[in-house]
Design a protein around this motif. Structure first.
Motif, PDB file in Angstrom:
ATOM      1  N   MET A   1       0.844  -1.198   0.000  1.00  0.00           N
ATOM      2  CA  MET A   1       0.000   0.000   0.000  1.00  0.00           C
ATOM      3  C   MET A   1       0.881   1.251   0.000  1.00  0.00           C
ATOM      4  SD  MET A   1      -2.804   1.315   2.797  1.00  0.00           S
ATOM      5  CE  MET A   1      -3.982   0.043   2.346  1.00  0.00           C
ATOM      6  N   LYS A   2       0.545   2.197  -0.848  1.00  0.00           N
ATOM      7  CA  LYS A   2       1.282   3.444  -0.936  1.00  0.00           C
ATOM      8  C   LYS A   2       0.471   4.561  -0.289  1.00  0.00           C
ATOM      9  CE  LYS A   2       3.829   6.290  -4.272  1.00  0.00           C
ATOM     10  NZ  LYS A   2       4.147   6.477  -5.703  1.00  0.00           N
ATOM     11  N   ILE A   3       1.078   5.257   0.657  1.00  0.00           N
ATOM     12  CA  ILE A   3       0.394   6.295   1.423  1.00  0.00           C
ATOM     13  C   ILE A   3       1.027   7.642   1.133  1.00  0.00           C
ATOM     14  CG2 ILE A   3      -0.209   7.119   3.735  1.00  0.00           C
ATOM     15  CD1 ILE A   3       0.002   4.211   4.695  1.00  0.00           C
ATOM     16  N   GLY A   4       0.214   8.648   0.877  1.00  0.00           N
ATOM     17  CA  GLY A   4       0.692  10.016   0.713  1.00  0.00           C
ATOM     18  C   GLY A   4       0.363  10.829   1.955  1.00  0.00           C
ATOM     19  N   TYR A   5       1.256  11.749   2.309  1.00  0.00           N
ATOM     20  CA  TYR A   5       0.998  12.593   3.484  1.00  0.00           C
ATOM     21  C   TYR A   5       1.380  14.030   3.161  1.00  0.00           C
ATOM     22  CZ  TYR A   5      -0.249  13.132   8.341  1.00  0.00           C
ATOM     23  OH  TYR A   5      -0.932  13.456   9.483  1.00  0.00           O
ATOM     24  N   ILE A   6       0.391  14.925   3.220  1.00  0.00           N
ATOM     25  CA  ILE A   6       0.578  16.335   2.895  1.00  0.00           C
ATOM     26  C   ILE A   6       0.398  17.170   4.160  1.00  0.00           C
ATOM     27  CG2 ILE A   6      -0.246  18.271   1.514  1.00  0.00           C
ATOM     28  CD1 ILE A   6      -1.401  16.187  -0.446  1.00  0.00           C
ATOM     29  N   GLY A   7       1.432  17.923   4.522  1.00  0.00           N
ATOM     30  CA  GLY A   7       1.375  18.769   5.710  1.00  0.00           C
ATOM     31  C   GLY A   7       2.125  18.140   6.864  1.00  0.00           C
ATOM     32  N   LEU A   8       3.370  18.575   7.080  1.00  0.00           N
ATOM     33  CA  LEU A   8       4.252  17.932   8.064  1.00  0.00           C
ATOM     34  C   LEU A   8       4.601  18.877   9.200  1.00  0.00           C
ATOM     35  CD1 LEU A   8       6.632  16.255   5.454  1.00  0.00           C
ATOM     36  CD2 LEU A   8       4.617  15.244   6.555  1.00  0.00           C
ATOM     37  N   GLY A   9       3.611  19.617   9.662  1.00  0.00           N
ATOM     38  CA  GLY A   9       3.817  20.569  10.751  1.00  0.00           C
ATOM     39  C   GLY A   9       3.847  19.898  12.113  1.00  0.00           C
ATOM     40  N   LEU A  10       3.432  20.633  13.137  1.00  0.00           N
ATOM     41  CA  LEU A  10       3.515  20.145  14.507  1.00  0.00           C
ATOM     42  C   LEU A  10       2.706  18.866  14.723  1.00  0.00           C
ATOM     43  CD1 LEU A  10       3.269  23.509  16.501  1.00  0.00           C
ATOM     44  CD2 LEU A  10       5.277  22.048  16.236  1.00  0.00           C
ATOM     45  N   MET A  11       1.611  18.714  14.002  1.00  0.00           N
ATOM     46  CA  MET A  11       0.781  17.521  14.146  1.00  0.00           C
ATOM     47  C   MET A  11       0.983  16.531  12.999  1.00  0.00           C
ATOM     48  SD  MET A  11      -0.616  18.058  17.011  1.00  0.00           S
ATOM     49  CE  MET A  11      -1.821  16.754  17.075  1.00  0.00           C
ATOM     50  N   GLY A  12       1.021  17.035  11.783  1.00  0.00           N
ATOM     51  CA  GLY A  12       1.164  16.146  10.633  1.00  0.00           C
ATOM     52  C   GLY A  12       2.493  15.431  10.591  1.00  0.00           C
TER      53      GLY A  12
END
Length: 285
Positions: free
Chosen positions: A1-12
């Motif tokens: 499974m390939k997962i994308g993650y957008i937004g790597l701030g304090l929570m992401g």
């Protein structure tokens, strides 16, 4: 499974790192290169996307973004990801947005054959980094069950509330209560100081009374120690209480206490405290 993650701030950032630590194949994107580097340092299964559109072939995409307008721009604009994602893929948002926007996103995704699960979060960056972040999920139950194993890797416990309206409303209401409570605590600390009570003893004794709260336990000591480092900033707190007041108004309910608290956070932001922790509301009371 390939997962994308957008937004790597304090929570992401912490949530994306949890996925990488778990050995998931994760493609990440953020406007901040330092945030990307910190996230990729968590393991060997992560990689960086040159742009958000490069995630179109992912099976699951997360977003953790500051405002509803940012989500709409990234996901729902003319060239947004929801117009490019493959049929049967799933979009998960962990931001704090209003229920109306959440339902709009859900309908937009559904029309394009993409599942949507709203997953606002319950605590702060420290808990997120340890995969101990409460998750309040809403959306189609079958879609939720498909992504539950992934959610269990990024946080815990995972609560299913029903529709996306319920999930996001709960998060907004929770923040309304928490930020209003923080303003009252700040006011009480000022009064305790006026009374000549030792600040640390004041906090200890409050914890033995009906005044005890999460904000007392966590942010009370920070205020006493003049620690206003940004864990959840004034500007984000103001955004959330503003969303809560607007949500209440749209339902014909006058959220009077939250509206009063909102004025204090507005004053704090106007004084240039927007990037300090929300406990900086103490400085304007």
């Amino acid at each position: 499974m390939k997962i994308g993650y957008i937004g790597l701030g304090l929570m992401g950032g912490p949530l994306a790192r949890n996925l990488i630590r778990a050995g998931q194949n994760v493609l990440v994107y953020d406007l901040n290169n330092d945030a990307i580097a910190r996230t990729l340092a968590a393991g060997t299964t992560g990689s960086a996307a040159a742009k958000a559109e490069d995630m179109a072939d992912c099976d699951v995409i997360f977003t953790s973004l500051p405002l509803p307008v940012h989500i709409k721009e990234v996901m729902m604009s003319e060239h947004g990801l929801l117009t490019k994602m493959k049929q049967g893929s799933i979009y998960i948002d962990v931001s704090t947005i209003d229920p109306t926007t959440a339902e709009e996103i859900e309908n937009f995704a559904k029309a394009r054959g993409v599942g949507f699960v709203g997953c606002p979060l319950g605590k702060g960056p420290a808990q997120a980094e340890k995969a101990e972040e409460p998750i309040f999920a809403g959306g189609d139950k079958a879609t939720f069950e498909k992504v539950l194993p992934i959610l269990n890797r990024v946080g815990a416990p995972v609560h299913y509330l029903g529709g996306v309206k319920q999930a996001y409303a709960f998060k907004v209401i929770s923040n309304m209560i928490g930020m209003t409570n923080l303003a009252v605590l700040a006011e009480g600390l000022h009064l305790g100081n006026q009374a000549g009570i030792d600040a640390k003893q004041f906090l200890e004794l409050l914890a033995e009374t009906g005044a005890n709260s999460f904000q007392l336990q966590v942010r009370g000591p920070w205020i006493v120690n003049n620690d206003f480092a940004n864990r959840f900033g004034v500007s984000l707190a103001l955004k959330d209480v503003r969303l809560g007041c607007e949500m209440a108004d749209s339902w014909g309910y006058d959220a009077r206490f939250t509206k009063q608290a909102k004025k204090f956070y507005e004053q704090a932001e106007q004084k240039g405290l927007g990037r300090e922790d929300c406990n900086a509301v103490y400085k304007v009371l």
